[in-house]
Write an enzyme that holds these catalytic residues in place. Structure first.
Site, mmCIF file in Angstrom:
data_model
loop_
_atom_site.group_PDB
_atom_site.id
_atom_site.type_symbol
_atom_site.label_atom_id
_atom_site.label_comp_id
_atom_site.label_asym_id
_atom_site.label_seq_id
_atom_site.Cartn_x
_atom_site.Cartn_y
_atom_site.Cartn_z
ATOM 1 N N VAL A 64 0.830 -1.201 0.000
ATOM 2 C CA VAL A 64 0.000 0.000 0.000
ATOM 3 C C VAL A 64 0.871 1.260 0.000
ATOM 4 C CG1 VAL A 64 -1.669 1.307 1.376
ATOM 5 C CG2 VAL A 64 -1.961 -1.153 1.073
ATOM 6 N N GLU A 77 -3.373 -6.585 -4.985
ATOM 7 C CA GLU A 77 -2.006 -6.978 -5.332
ATOM 8 C C GLU A 77 -2.036 -7.529 -6.754
ATOM 9 O OE1 GLU A 77 -0.299 -9.568 -2.382
ATOM 10 O OE2 GLU A 77 -0.977 -8.253 -0.784
ATOM 11 N N PHE A 115 -15.694 -11.364 -9.126
ATOM 12 C CA PHE A 115 -15.640 -12.001 -7.803
ATOM 13 C C PHE A 115 -16.720 -13.061 -7.604
ATOM 14 C CE2 PHE A 115 -12.171 -10.178 -5.347
ATOM 15 C CZ PHE A 115 -11.675 -9.356 -6.347
ATOM 16 N N GLY A 153 -7.617 -16.092 -0.441
ATOM 17 C CA GLY A 153 -6.515 -16.064 0.512
ATOM 18 C C GLY A 153 -5.958 -14.664 0.515
ATOM 19 N N CYS A 191 -5.673 -9.837 3.101
ATOM 20 C CA CYS A 191 -6.750 -8.874 3.377
ATOM 21 C C CYS A 191 -8.076 -9.501 3.773
ATOM 22 C CB CYS A 191 -6.944 -7.985 2.158
ATOM 23 S SG CYS A 191 -5.421 -7.182 1.675
ATOM 24 N N LYS A 204 -2.757 -15.731 -5.285
ATOM 25 C CA LYS A 204 -3.405 -15.461 -6.569
ATOM 26 C C LYS A 204 -2.305 -15.152 -7.577
ATOM 27 C CE LYS A 204 -4.109 -10.513 -6.179
ATOM 28 N NZ LYS A 204 -5.025 -9.415 -6.403
ATOM 29 N N ARG A 256 0.698 -15.174 1.866
ATOM 30 C CA ARG A 256 -0.067 -15.110 3.114
ATOM 31 C C ARG A 256 -1.446 -15.743 2.928
ATOM 32 N NH1 ARG A 256 0.851 -8.871 4.486
ATOM 33 N NH2 ARG A 256 1.003 -8.792 2.222
#
Ligand code: UGA
Length: 471
Positions: free
Chosen positions: A11, A177, A289, A297, A300, A360, A367
């Protein structure tokens, strides 16, 4: 304008580099000397497409330092973008935020500065940071506190509604990301929360090139044809903070809903990909989505849904929908293993390849990656796993030392003598594979599509036994 960004994670770095690219004078501060050295040399410490190119284009307006004293004085805006990991009870651990706020306060000068919470922080953090800044500021210099930190209007102290030498604002980040730069330069909206009109005005000015889309895009990232003026949501602190959580939780539950319907689709013999397409074309639902598979995953959705539940609990509220989204998501990982067990009957001694480790594509972030749970669960059942990722293996070795011995260098190694291969992360490299080349290497040609992205008919024609997580 002069900008300081505290924290050079996804970020902070994207914010700093993008604002510098737009012509603002940006100093990024991070306590990690190695990271700062790397950035100063024009190299990006994270894998993010386009970031090194943007760093190069923005270089004349960018400085990197480990010193708050070099970065904060003179800044019109200080963005705080430090990590807020989950504490044991699910609430975010705000240690880094506190220490960043204290360090900012130590370095603030007497010109008006907007201190912006850019990290995803629990509702109420704006007021909390405001209080920390005031305390540290007072401690630092009680003389200055009397002379220049005086309230200039009649708002009650500590509410953030006064015009003081600084004001706290919330400006949540919505970047994904792997798409960080495009999401920052061509966002769906900008949200600014503050109880201080002056800080709203400053941030409005800062973001004007994005709001009006008046900048020339980076050479490698043309402006999308449908990019229009960007809506600005100016609101109070608490609303801005809640918007971020509410948006992430909604996206997470949208995916979980697709996955829940996917399980029913498998039972009734429906094709979840077709069902999702048919649903998504309803503009009230939208097609994004709804991609079913092993679930979400990353850093966030898991953290933010957990934090939302923890915040609600503080007010004696339950969030059954958000809880269910989390449960469904966890179940998808287990279902991937069950599907393999259904096919192979016995997992002990089987060789199973996993394609894709990052949570992804287009990131090396591991994470809460579904691949980790799936690999661990297979190993616990006695299977021999082979792991592959086109980008994340270096990071994997460092962060997952117990799983590192299972890494494969090549895709051939994954397929060789394998009983089943699972596509866990839909990297373009995997979608473009010449799958017919590998089938001969396998012991049993079973492919489990963890993302519902492969062409089932084609895979079957090649000779694979194609199965999917749902369906
Ligand atoms: C998410 C949000 O999308 C951003 O808007 C937000 O700024 C960010 O969190 C954050 O809070 O910092 P990110 O976690 O980078 O971004 O990634 P997404 O692209 O949202 O994907 C999250 C997970 O959902 C991935 O594991 C992805 O594979 C999965 N996913 C996504 C699905 O399983 N199905 C889908 O249809 C879409």
């Amino acid at each position: 304008m002069k900008v300081c960004v505290v924290g050079t994670g996804y970020v902070g770095l994207t914010t700093g580099v993008s604002l510098a690219f737009l012509g603002h004078e940006v100093t990024c501060v991070d306590l990690d000397q190695a990271k700062i050295d790397m950035l100063a040399a024009g190299r990006c410490p994270i894998y993010e497409p386009g970031m090194e190119d943007l760093l190069a284009e923005a270089a004349p307006n960018l400085t990197f330092t480990t010193s708050y004293a070099d970065a904060v004085p003179g800044a019109d805006v200080v963005f705080v973008a430090v990590q807020t990991p989950s504490a044991a009870d699910g609430s975010p651990d705000l240690r880094y935020l506190r220490s960043a706020a204290e360090s900012v306060a130590q370095a603030l000068d007497n010109d008006f500065t907007v201190v912006v919470n850019k990290s995803t922080v629990p509702i109420g953090s704006g007021n909390w940071v405001d209080a920390i800044l005031r305390d540290s500021f007072k401690q630092r210099d009680s003389f200055k506190q009397r002379d220049s930190f005086k309230q200039r209007d009649n708002g009650p102290e500590g509410t953030g509604s006064n015009t003081t030498e600084f004001a706290v604002a919330s400006n949540p980040e919505f970047l994904r990301e792997g798409n960080a730069i495009a999401d920052t330069l061509f966002p769906d909206r900008i949200v600014i929360g503050s109880d201080n009109p002056r800080s709203l005005e400053v941030l409005n000015r800062l973001y004007r090139p994005i709001i009006n889309q008046t900048f020339t895009p980076p050479t490698f990232l043309p402006r999308p044809e449908d990019a229009n003026a960007v809506p600005l949501v100016s609101t109070d602190l608490a609303s801005a903070e809640l918007i971020k959580y509410a948006a992430n939780a909604f996206l997470a539950l949208k995916i979980s809903y697709a996955n829940e319907i996917g399980q029913l689709a498998a039972k009734v013999g429906a094709d979840i990909t077709e069902v999702a397409r048919g649903m998504g074309l309803d503009q009230r639902i939208g097609s994004r989505f709804l991609q079913p598979g092993v679930g979400w995953g990353g850093s966030c959705f898991g953290k933010d849904t957990k934090a939302l539940i923890a915040t609600a609990a503080e007010y004696n509220l339950e969030m059954p929908i958000v809880k269910a989204a989390r449960d469904v998501n966890q179940r998808q990982r287990a279902i991937a293993v069950e599907r393999l067990q259904d096919e192979l009957r016995i997992l002990k001694g089987r060789k199973i390849g996993l394609l894709g480790l990052a949570f992804k594509p287009n990131t090396d972030d591991l994470r809460d990656a579904p691949a980790l749970d799936i690999a661990n669960s297979l190993i616990a059942r006695g299977a021999r796993v082979k792991l592959h990722d086109p980008v994340a293996t270096e990071r994997f070795r460092i962060e997952q030392p117990e799983l590192a011995p299972y890494l494969s260098q090549t895709i051939d190694e994954v397929f060789a003598d394998c009983d089943a291969v699972v596509l866990v992360t839909e990297w373009a490299q995997y979608l473009e594979l010449d799958w017919s080349k590998f089938i001969g290497l396998m012991r049993t040609p079973i492919i489990l599509d963890g993302r519902h992205v492969l062409d089932a008919e084609r895979m079957r024609r090649i000779g694979y036994k194609y199965i999917a997580v749902a369906g």
